[in-house]
Write a protein that holds these residues in place. Structure first.
Motif, mmCIF file in Angstrom:
data_model
loop_
_atom_site.group_PDB
_atom_site.id
_atom_site.type_symbol
_atom_site.label_atom_id
_atom_site.label_comp_id
_atom_site.label_asym_id
_atom_site.label_seq_id
_atom_site.Cartn_x
_atom_site.Cartn_y
_atom_site.Cartn_z
ATOM 1 N N ASP A 41 78.876 -19.696 140.332
ATOM 2 C CA ASP A 41 77.867 -18.852 140.985
ATOM 3 C C ASP A 41 77.843 -17.426 140.430
ATOM 4 O O ASP A 41 76.987 -16.632 140.822
ATOM 5 C CB ASP A 41 78.127 -18.798 142.500
ATOM 6 C CG ASP A 41 78.192 -20.178 143.121
ATOM 7 O OD1 ASP A 41 77.334 -21.012 142.789
ATOM 8 O OD2 ASP A 41 79.118 -20.422 143.927
ATOM 9 N N LEU A 42 78.784 -17.085 139.546
ATOM 10 C CA LEU A 42 78.831 -15.745 138.967
ATOM 11 C C LEU A 42 78.033 -15.742 137.674
ATOM 12 O O LEU A 42 78.265 -16.562 136.788
ATOM 13 C CB LEU A 42 80.276 -15.318 138.701
ATOM 14 C CG LEU A 42 81.266 -15.441 139.865
ATOM 15 C CD1 LEU A 42 82.596 -14.788 139.491
ATOM 16 C CD2 LEU A 42 80.712 -14.840 141.136
ATOM 17 N N THR A 43 77.089 -14.808 137.549
ATOM 18 C CA THR A 43 76.195 -14.796 136.397
ATOM 19 C C THR A 43 76.715 -13.886 135.288
ATOM 20 O O THR A 43 77.641 -13.090 135.485
ATOM 21 C CB THR A 43 74.796 -14.304 136.798
ATOM 22 O OG1 THR A 43 74.835 -12.868 137.007
ATOM 23 C CG2 THR A 43 74.325 -14.967 138.089
ATOM 24 N N ASP A 44 76.076 -13.989 134.123
ATOM 25 C CA ASP A 44 76.428 -13.128 132.990
ATOM 26 C C ASP A 44 76.086 -11.665 133.251
ATOM 27 O O ASP A 44 76.530 -10.780 132.518
ATOM 28 C CB ASP A 44 75.704 -13.592 131.721
ATOM 29 C CG ASP A 44 76.202 -14.948 131.239
ATOM 30 O OD1 ASP A 44 77.347 -15.305 131.545
ATOM 31 O OD2 ASP A 44 75.425 -15.647 130.557
ATOM 32 N N HIS A 45 75.265 -11.419 134.278
ATOM 33 C CA HIS A 45 74.847 -10.055 134.609
ATOM 34 C C HIS A 45 75.654 -9.497 135.774
ATOM 35 O O HIS A 45 75.258 -8.502 136.398
ATOM 36 C CB HIS A 45 73.351 -10.030 134.931
ATOM 37 C CG HIS A 45 72.505 -10.684 133.874
ATOM 38 N ND1 HIS A 45 72.481 -10.251 132.565
ATOM 39 C CD2 HIS A 45 71.691 -11.769 133.926
ATOM 40 C CE1 HIS A 45 71.673 -11.022 131.860
ATOM 41 N NE2 HIS A 45 71.185 -11.950 132.659
ATOM 42 N N HIS A 46 76.781 -10.157 136.098
ATOM 43 C CA HIS A 46 77.716 -9.687 137.130
ATOM 44 C C HIS A 46 77.103 -9.686 138.526
ATOM 45 O O HIS A 46 77.402 -8.830 139.354
ATOM 46 C CB HIS A 46 78.248 -8.295 136.780
ATOM 47 C CG HIS A 46 78.592 -8.149 135.326
ATOM 48 N ND1 HIS A 46 79.395 -9.066 134.662
ATOM 49 C CD2 HIS A 46 78.223 -7.236 134.396
ATOM 50 C CE1 HIS A 46 79.508 -8.701 133.386
ATOM 51 N NE2 HIS A 46 78.813 -7.610 133.204
ATOM 52 N N THR A 47 76.225 -10.649 138.746
ATOM 53 C CA THR A 47 75.626 -10.843 140.057
ATOM 54 C C THR A 47 75.990 -12.240 140.561
ATOM 55 O O THR A 47 76.621 -13.026 139.851
ATOM 56 C CB THR A 47 74.098 -10.693 139.999
ATOM 57 O OG1 THR A 47 73.572 -11.660 139.066
ATOM 58 C CG2 THR A 47 73.698 -9.290 139.540
ATOM 59 N N VAL A 48 75.575 -12.545 141.788
ATOM 60 C CA VAL A 48 75.844 -13.856 142.387
ATOM 61 C C VAL A 48 74.557 -14.667 142.403
ATOM 62 O O VAL A 48 73.536 -14.226 142.939
ATOM 63 C CB VAL A 48 76.398 -13.708 143.819
ATOM 64 C CG1 VAL A 48 76.591 -15.077 144.453
ATOM 65 C CG2 VAL A 48 77.713 -12.937 143.807
ATOM 66 N N ASP A 49 74.606 -15.841 141.812
ATOM 67 C CA ASP A 49 73.482 -16.777 141.835
ATOM 68 C C ASP A 49 73.624 -17.627 143.098
ATOM 69 O O ASP A 49 74.584 -18.385 143.240
ATOM 70 C CB ASP A 49 73.529 -17.661 140.582
ATOM 71 C CG ASP A 49 72.338 -18.612 140.491
ATOM 72 O OD1 ASP A 49 71.617 -18.769 141.492
ATOM 73 O OD2 ASP A 49 72.141 -19.215 139.414
ATOM 74 N N THR A 50 72.680 -17.501 144.012
ATOM 75 C CA THR A 50 72.797 -18.146 145.322
ATOM 76 C C THR A 50 72.113 -19.517 145.395
ATOM 77 O O THR A 50 72.044 -20.108 146.463
ATOM 78 C CB THR A 50 72.200 -17.238 146.408
ATOM 79 O OG1 THR A 50 70.807 -17.020 146.124
ATOM 80 C CG2 THR A 50 72.918 -15.895 146.451
ATOM 81 N N ARG A 51 71.635 -20.024 144.264
ATOM 82 C CA ARG A 51 70.836 -21.259 144.312
ATOM 83 C C ARG A 51 71.658 -22.519 144.550
ATOM 84 O O ARG A 51 71.151 -23.499 145.088
ATOM 85 C CB ARG A 51 70.035 -21.409 143.011
ATOM 86 C CG ARG A 51 68.949 -20.344 142.831
ATOM 87 C CD ARG A 51 68.292 -20.469 141.490
ATOM 88 N NE ARG A 51 69.237 -20.231 140.391
ATOM 89 C CZ ARG A 51 68.909 -20.336 139.109
ATOM 90 N NH1 ARG A 51 67.683 -20.680 138.767
ATOM 91 N NH2 ARG A 51 69.813 -20.092 138.177
ATOM 92 N N ARG A 52 72.938 -22.522 144.129
ATOM 93 C CA ARG A 52 73.718 -23.765 144.219
ATOM 94 C C ARG A 52 75.004 -23.575 145.037
ATOM 95 O O ARG A 52 75.998 -24.269 144.821
ATOM 96 C CB ARG A 52 74.079 -24.251 142.810
ATOM 97 C CG ARG A 52 72.868 -24.598 141.958
ATOM 98 C CD ARG A 52 73.271 -25.070 140.573
ATOM 99 N NE ARG A 52 73.968 -24.031 139.846
ATOM 100 C CZ ARG A 52 73.363 -23.079 139.143
ATOM 101 N NH1 ARG A 52 72.037 -23.046 139.083
ATOM 102 N NH2 ARG A 52 74.067 -22.152 138.497
ATOM 103 N N LEU A 53 74.980 -22.656 145.958
ATOM 104 C CA LEU A 53 76.175 -22.359 146.743
ATOM 105 C C LEU A 53 76.606 -23.552 147.593
ATOM 106 O O LEU A 53 75.780 -24.260 148.164
ATOM 107 C CB LEU A 53 75.910 -21.170 147.672
ATOM 108 C CG LEU A 53 75.793 -19.795 147.022
ATOM 109 C CD1 LEU A 53 75.258 -18.796 148.030
ATOM 110 C CD2 LEU A 53 77.133 -19.338 146.478
ATOM 111 N N ARG A 54 77.909 -23.765 147.665
ATOM 112 C CA ARG A 54 78.461 -24.731 148.595
ATOM 113 C C ARG A 54 78.878 -23.979 149.861
ATOM 114 O O ARG A 54 78.970 -22.746 149.852
ATOM 115 C CB ARG A 54 79.635 -25.471 147.960
ATOM 116 C CG ARG A 54 79.256 -26.162 146.651
ATOM 117 C CD ARG A 54 80.412 -26.924 146.062
ATOM 118 N NE ARG A 54 80.670 -28.140 146.833
ATOM 119 C CZ ARG A 54 81.763 -28.890 146.686
ATOM 120 N NH1 ARG A 54 82.709 -28.524 145.830
ATOM 121 N NH2 ARG A 54 81.924 -29.980 147.401
#
Length: 201
Positions: A41-54
């Motif tokens: 869930d951690l992106t290359d831009h140091h943000t959190v990608d919330t699309r596939r969270l468990r």
């Protein structure tokens, strides 16, 4: 502080390991419950990608409360995709983090979270950090390694200036990416128009 100082990370914030796998035994892919942030869930831009969270069931909130996130926390992958990290935003507050992450909670009177995440993602610092990883089938980091990591800490006024300058660069990068995406989407239409024009002539 009137000049830069080299300070161990342990003096700038608290480093905490994620919960053991047994504590996350009810982790699931459903839409209900409390989100748990994991390395994917951690992106290359140091943000959190919330699309596939468990998630874990809401009734596990109290049991896992010591692993709750706050805005300004920094998550660092400790196993697997080493070097990946993200800054926790207000929208992620009260969520949890997974067993393959370490949480850094900066002491804001000494270091800005935004400055620290930029420092830890700086390529020379990444090389030092990864060079200290524990070798094995799956290389790993731990709290001891991060706590000993030396951080260059300028005065807070200078940190604010650095953060603002980098934010300006990031906004320009975002605009350029959006422009490139629009052009990429237009490319087939432009090609089709050129073909039809050529046929008419």
């Amino acid at each position: 502080m009137s000049k830069n100082h080299e300070i161990p990370l342990c003096d700038l914030g608290q480093v905490s390991a994620g919960p053991s796998g047994s504590l996350l035994d009810r982790l699931h892919d459903g839409p209900d419950g409390v989100p748990v942030i994991s390395p994917p869930d951690l992106t290359d831009h140091h943000t959190v990608d919330t699309r596939r969270l468990r998630r874990v069931p809401a009734e596990d909130r109290n049991r896992l409360s010591r692993f709750a996130l706050q805005a300004g926390d920094i998550l660092v992958v400790r196993q697997g995709a080493l070097g990946r990290l993200a800054l926790v935003e207000e929208e992620h507050a009260t969520w949890f983090y997974g067993s393959s992450c370490l949480r850094i909670r900066p002491r804001r009177e000494h270091v800005l979270p935004e400055y620290l995440v930029s420092y830890l993602s700086y390529p020379p610092v990444q090389r030092v950090m990864l060079g200290q990883s524990i070798p094995g089938t799956v290389p790993s980091l731990n709290s001891t390694i991060l706590n000993k990591l030396k951080v260059t800490v300028p005065p807070l006024v200078r940190q604010h200036a650095v953060v603002e300058a980098l934010a300006d660069v990031d906004s320009r990068i975002t605009l350029q990416r959006q422009m490139a995406d629009r052009l990429e989407a237009l490319r087939p239409a432009i090609f089709g128009e050129l073909i039809h024009t050529a046929r008419r002539t």
